[in-house]
Design a protein around this motif. Structure first.
Motif, PDB file in Angstrom:
ATOM      1  N   VAL A  46      -9.648  58.979  43.148  1.00 24.95           N
ATOM      2  CA  VAL A  46     -10.564  59.398  42.087  1.00 24.95           C
ATOM      3  C   VAL A  46     -10.136  60.773  41.582  1.00 24.95           C
ATOM      4  O   VAL A  46      -9.807  61.669  42.357  1.00 24.95           O
ATOM      5  N   ASP A  47     -10.119  60.937  40.268  1.00 23.02           N
ATOM      6  CA  ASP A  47      -9.699  62.192  39.629  1.00 23.02           C
ATOM      7  C   ASP A  47     -10.853  62.706  38.785  1.00 23.02           C
ATOM      8  O   ASP A  47     -11.317  62.015  37.866  1.00 23.02           O
ATOM      9  N   LEU A  48     -11.301  63.910  39.067  1.00 21.18           N
ATOM     10  CA  LEU A  48     -12.454  64.493  38.362  1.00 21.18           C
ATOM     11  C   LEU A  48     -12.059  65.293  37.122  1.00 21.18           C
ATOM     12  O   LEU A  48     -12.904  65.956  36.528  1.00 21.18           O
ATOM     13  N   ALA A  49     -10.797  65.205  36.704  1.00 17.71           N
ATOM     14  CA  ALA A  49     -10.315  66.083  35.639  1.00 17.71           C
ATOM     15  C   ALA A  49     -10.924  65.775  34.276  1.00 17.71           C
ATOM     16  O   ALA A  49     -11.076  66.680  33.452  1.00 17.71           O
ATOM     17  N   ASP A  50     -11.250  64.534  34.005  1.00 18.61           N
ATOM     18  CA  ASP A  50     -11.661  64.148  32.646  1.00 18.61           C
ATOM     19  C   ASP A  50     -13.005  63.423  32.644  1.00 18.61           C
ATOM     20  O   ASP A  50     -13.121  62.324  32.095  1.00 18.61           O
ATOM     21  N   VAL A  51     -14.001  64.024  33.245  1.00 15.58           N
ATOM     22  CA  VAL A  51     -15.332  63.412  33.251  1.00 15.58           C
ATOM     23  C   VAL A  51     -15.826  63.273  31.814  1.00 15.58           C
ATOM     24  O   VAL A  51     -15.742  64.214  31.012  1.00 15.58           O
ATOM     25  N   GLN A  52     -16.328  62.081  31.486  1.00 20.62           N
ATOM     26  CA  GLN A  52     -16.746  61.773  30.110  1.00 20.62           C
ATOM     27  C   GLN A  52     -18.267  61.746  30.017  1.00 20.62           C
ATOM     28  O   GLN A  52     -18.930  61.076  30.816  1.00 20.62           O
ATOM     29  N   GLU A  53     -18.812  62.449  29.050  1.00 22.66           N
ATOM     30  CA  GLU A  53     -20.245  62.395  28.787  1.00 22.66           C
ATOM     31  C   GLU A  53     -20.511  61.297  27.767  1.00 22.66           C
ATOM     32  O   GLU A  53     -20.013  61.341  26.643  1.00 22.66           O
ATOM     33  N   LEU A  54     -21.295  60.290  28.158  1.00 22.12           N
ATOM     34  CA  LEU A  54     -21.594  59.174  27.269  1.00 22.12           C
ATOM     35  C   LEU A  54     -22.900  59.353  26.509  1.00 22.12           C
ATOM     36  O   LEU A  54     -23.072  58.804  25.430  1.00 22.12           O
ATOM     37  N   ALA A  55     -23.833  60.067  27.113  1.00 18.97           N
ATOM     38  CA  ALA A  55     -25.143  60.293  26.509  1.00 18.97           C
ATOM     39  C   ALA A  55     -25.767  61.477  27.237  1.00 18.97           C
ATOM     40  O   ALA A  55     -25.164  62.040  28.157  1.00 18.97           O
TER      41      ALA A  55
ATOM     42  N   GLY B  77     -22.681  38.651  44.803  1.00 14.37           N
ATOM     43  CA  GLY B  77     -23.660  39.727  44.729  1.00 14.37           C
ATOM     44  C   GLY B  77     -23.499  40.675  43.563  1.00 14.37           C
ATOM     45  O   GLY B  77     -23.955  41.829  43.629  1.00 14.37           O
ATOM     46  N   ASP B  78     -22.867  40.240  42.471  1.00 14.32           N
ATOM     47  CA  ASP B  78     -22.702  41.112  41.300  1.00 14.32           C
ATOM     48  C   ASP B  78     -24.044  41.651  40.816  1.00 14.32           C
ATOM     49  O   ASP B  78     -25.056  40.948  40.818  1.00 14.32           O
ATOM     50  N   GLN B  79     -24.023  42.902  40.348  1.00 15.32           N
ATOM     51  CA  GLN B  79     -25.174  43.410  39.610  1.00 15.32           C
ATOM     52  C   GLN B  79     -24.690  44.330  38.497  1.00 15.32           C
ATOM     53  O   GLN B  79     -23.612  44.912  38.592  1.00 15.32           O
ATOM     54  N   VAL B  80     -25.486  44.409  37.445  1.00 19.15           N
ATOM     55  CA  VAL B  80     -25.219  45.334  36.357  1.00 19.15           C
ATOM     56  C   VAL B  80     -26.287  46.413  36.370  1.00 19.15           C
ATOM     57  O   VAL B  80     -27.386  46.215  36.882  1.00 19.15           O
ATOM     58  N   ILE B  81     -25.936  47.564  35.806  1.00 20.88           N
ATOM     59  CA  ILE B  81     -26.865  48.690  35.726  1.00 20.88           C
ATOM     60  C   ILE B  81     -27.036  49.026  34.255  1.00 20.88           C
ATOM     61  O   ILE B  81     -26.055  49.274  33.548  1.00 20.88           O
ATOM     62  N   THR B  82     -28.280  49.010  33.812  1.00 20.94           N
ATOM     63  CA  THR B  82     -28.595  49.218  32.399  1.00 20.94           C
ATOM     64  C   THR B  82     -29.387  50.508  32.238  1.00 20.94           C
ATOM     65  O   THR B  82     -30.330  50.759  32.994  1.00 20.94           O
ATOM     66  N   VAL B  83     -29.010  51.307  31.230  1.00 23.93           N
ATOM     67  CA  VAL B  83     -29.748  52.522  30.881  1.00 23.93           C
ATOM     68  C   VAL B  83     -30.325  52.297  29.491  1.00 23.93           C
ATOM     69  O   VAL B  83     -29.681  52.575  28.479  1.00 23.93           O
ATOM     70  N   PRO B  84     -31.543  51.740  29.411  1.00 27.16           N
ATOM     71  CA  PRO B  84     -32.057  51.281  28.110  1.00 27.16           C
ATOM     72  C   PRO B  84     -32.148  52.376  27.046  1.00 27.16           C
ATOM     73  O   PRO B  84     -31.846  52.125  25.872  1.00 27.16           O
ATOM     74  N   ASP B  85     -32.553  53.586  27.422  1.00 25.30           N
ATOM     75  CA  ASP B  85     -32.747  54.617  26.401  1.00 25.30           C
ATOM     76  C   ASP B  85     -31.430  55.082  25.800  1.00 25.30           C
ATOM     77  O   ASP B  85     -31.408  55.650  24.702  1.00 25.30           O
ATOM     78  N   ALA B  86     -30.312  54.847  26.502  1.00 23.28           N
ATOM     79  CA  ALA B  86     -28.998  55.262  26.008  1.00 23.28           C
ATOM     80  C   ALA B  86     -28.163  54.095  25.514  1.00 23.28           C
ATOM     81  O   ALA B  86     -27.075  54.297  24.964  1.00 23.28           O
ATOM     82  N   GLY B  87     -28.635  52.855  25.727  1.00 24.55           N
ATOM     83  CA  GLY B  87     -27.876  51.681  25.307  1.00 24.55           C
ATOM     84  C   GLY B  87     -26.598  51.478  26.096  1.00 24.55           C
ATOM     85  O   GLY B  87     -25.631  50.895  25.591  1.00 24.55           O
ATOM     86  N   VAL B  88     -26.576  51.909  27.371  1.00 27.76           N
ATOM     87  CA  VAL B  88     -25.362  51.868  28.197  1.00 27.76           C
ATOM     88  C   VAL B  88     -25.498  50.789  29.262  1.00 27.76           C
ATOM     89  O   VAL B  88     -26.558  50.645  29.886  1.00 27.76           O
ATOM     90  N   LEU B  89     -24.417  50.056  29.472  1.00 27.76           N
ATOM     91  CA  LEU B  89     -24.361  49.003  30.486  1.00 27.76           C
ATOM     92  C   LEU B  89     -23.155  49.235  31.388  1.00 27.76           C
ATOM     93  O   LEU B  89     -22.027  49.343  30.906  1.00 27.76           O
ATOM     94  N   PHE B  90     -23.378  49.293  32.707  1.00 26.63           N
ATOM     95  CA  PHE B  90     -22.308  49.319  33.700  1.00 26.63           C
ATOM     96  C   PHE B  90     -22.132  47.890  34.213  1.00 26.63           C
ATOM     97  O   PHE B  90     -23.078  47.286  34.721  1.00 26.63           O
ATOM     98  N   THR B  91     -20.908  47.363  34.113  1.00 26.66           N
ATOM     99  CA  THR B  91     -20.681  45.943  34.406  1.00 26.66           C
ATOM    100  C   THR B  91     -20.027  45.672  35.747  1.00 26.66           C
ATOM    101  O   THR B  91     -19.990  44.514  36.176  1.00 26.66           O
ATOM    102  N   GLY B  92     -19.462  46.694  36.427  1.00 30.40           N
ATOM    103  CA  GLY B  92     -18.587  46.371  37.535  1.00 30.40           C
ATOM    104  C   GLY B  92     -17.442  45.504  37.043  1.00 30.40           C
ATOM    105  O   GLY B  92     -17.042  45.572  35.870  1.00 30.40           O
ATOM    106  N   ASP B  93     -16.925  44.627  37.893  1.00 29.37           N
ATOM    107  CA  ASP B  93     -15.742  43.848  37.534  1.00 29.37           C
ATOM    108  C   ASP B  93     -16.068  42.568  36.766  1.00 29.37           C
ATOM    109  O   ASP B  93     -15.184  41.715  36.597  1.00 29.37           O
TER     110      ASP B  93
END
Length: 296
Positions: free
Chosen positions: A11-20, A167-183
């Motif tokens: 893991v490389d912390l050099a380019d952390v991206q702000e999405l919202a 056991g897949d799961q997705v993580i949704t952030v409704p107020d930001a319209g962001v979805l984490f999908t995993g693989d």
């Protein structure tokens, strides 16, 4: 042990991206066996999504998350049980509350050790990161959608049912319209089919298509895939369309009685021609094998 032909899975912390607002991603920078890792904040707490491969990567993520939280409570969840996503969870014990859907907890308990052994055979850099890994036990499990109140922001942790894994799961952030999908979705690479009979046959191409159909219909603004570039809202449809191609081409040949080995060779050539810029074509054959075993 085989040589590992890729960059070390760090893991490389050099380019952390702000999405919202108060929502960032530690990008995987297209390094194999490094996932995109999310941090989602509210006024009272921060949720970390995925750990990276093994304790050393997870320690980096935890240090960053602790600084980012700045006194807020920490939670952890993982998108599925595969080692690059969940094998650092032990580092968060006592520092974060580990929340997990029941099916993924079962995957960890029943298949976690087997996958660690398989990953250690990939090469010394991977085996090194997996030294000392213990299968984690979640602090809390749930069935159905779990709504986590972070303070002024509610995040939804949603099991999808069997697709890339049981056991897949997705993580949704409704107020930001962001979805984490995993693989369930990855950018510019062929879908990973962990089809390893008789040890693991939980992946289902048919169910995967159904899951992506549902997620595509939700019209998320930003998609964070398990691996690869973040952001493209069309990614879910692109991965779904590839899986439909793979299914249709496989079944058409299977139904004529063509041998599976010949089917896989033809489809591998065809898919590489159609997607010449995509990575990891070695997963095409396993996708064909999986779909050959499935029925409409």
């Amino acid at each position: 042990m085989s040589d590992y032909p890729y960059a070390d899975p760090l893991v490389d912390l050099a380019d952390v991206q702000e999405l919202a607002r108060d929502l960032v991603v530690i990008p995987n920078r297209n390094v194999d066996l490094v996932p995109n890792i999310g941090l989602i904040g509210g006024t009272r707490a921060v949720l970390v999504v995925d750990t990276g491969l093994g304790p050393r990567n997870a320690e980096q993520v935890l240090r960053f998350a602790t600084s980012y939280a700045n006194g807020r409570r920490l939670y952890l969840t993982t998108t599925h049980f595969h080692p690059e996503h969940a094998s650092g969870a032990q580092v968060f014990a006592g520092e974060a509350t580990y929340l997990l859907n029941t099916a993924q907890a079962d995957d960890l308990a029943t298949k976690g050790e087997g996958y660690l052994g398989m990953f250690r055979q990939l090469g010394e850099p991977v085996a090194r990161e997996l030294e000392g890994v213990r299968i984690p036990v979640p602090d809390q499990t749930y069935d159905g959608t779990y709504e986590l109140d972070l303070g002024g922001r509610t995040v939804q942790l949603r099991p999808t049912g069997r697709a890339h894994s049981k056991g897949d799961q997705v993580i949704t952030v409704p107020d930001a319209g962001v979805l984490f999908t995993g693989d369930l979705a990855e950018t510019d690479q062929f879908a990973i089919f962990p089809w390893f009979p008789p040890y693991d046959v939980d992946v289902s191409g048919i169910r995967w298509i159904e899951v992506l159909n549902r997620l595509t219909a939700e019209n998320h603004q930003t998609v964070v895939p398990g691996h690869g570039a973040t952001g493209n809202p069309q990614l879910l449809a692109q991965v779904r369309d590839y899986l439909v191609e793979l299914r249709d081409e496989t079944w058409r040949r299977r139904d004529t009685g063509m041998p599976e080995e010949t089917t896989a060779a033809e489809i591998r050539t065809l898919m590489i021609e159609r997607h010449p810029d995509w990575r990891l074509p070695e997963w095409i054959d396993r996708g064909v094998s999986c779909l050959c075993a499935e029925q409409p």
